[in-house]
Design an enzyme around this catalytic site. Sequence first.
Site, PDB file in Angstrom:
ATOM      1  N   HIS A  36      -8.787  18.983  41.675  1.00  0.00           N
ATOM      2  CA  HIS A  36      -9.524  18.180  40.704  1.00  0.00           C
ATOM      3  C   HIS A  36      -8.492  17.352  39.940  1.00  0.00           C
ATOM      4  O   HIS A  36      -7.365  17.808  39.732  1.00  0.00           O
ATOM      5  CB  HIS A  36     -10.303  19.094  39.753  1.00  0.00           C
ATOM      6  N   CYS A 126     -12.907  11.934  41.749  1.00  0.00           N
ATOM      7  CA  CYS A 126     -12.168  12.114  40.491  1.00  0.00           C
ATOM      8  C   CYS A 126     -10.754  11.529  40.561  1.00  0.00           C
ATOM      9  O   CYS A 126     -10.242  11.022  39.566  1.00  0.00           O
ATOM     10  CB  CYS A 126     -12.151  13.580  40.067  1.00  0.00           C
TER      11      CYS A 126
END
Length: 175
Positions: A36, A126
């Site tokens: 992430h 992301c």
Amino acid sequence: MASNDPELSEPSEPSEPSADPQPGDLIEIFRPAYQHWALYLGDGYIINLTPVDESQAAAMSSVKSVFSRKAVVRMQLLKEVVGNDSYRINNKYDDNHTPLPVREIIQRAEVLIDQEVSYDLLGSNCEHFVTLLRYGEGVSEQASRAMGAISLVTAAASAFSVLGLINTRSRNRPF
């Protein structure tokens, strides 16, 4: 005891960063099944994408976020987003892309807080989001690797399909 000496640690292994993040830094968070990405704003806060349909607490480590079509831009504490996972400062594209001025990066990020944005694992994830803020261009090595793997699987499936078709034709010959 862990060492903060960069010469003694493996650069590819996730670990606690040897330096404090600075505003505008890219933060790579190592989840069990994926990485992430977030952008450090300062004072312990980051900006990142989270799924629209989940609570803030659940969204921080959910693999469901990978399959969402929409995301919400959130400002959160780095330590809360990381949880029990590890992270590192990773401005890996600085050699090929010039970072925007920090003030501009932070201004661009702050305007987007609490906004809903499109999300696509391969085209707008992301990592694309935070690199767009830092460099003015969305880049994702993770997405490129995934597209390469998909291409390889597609090519293999096509090859097996063609081989099956050839094999079927040769079995159906009348001689």
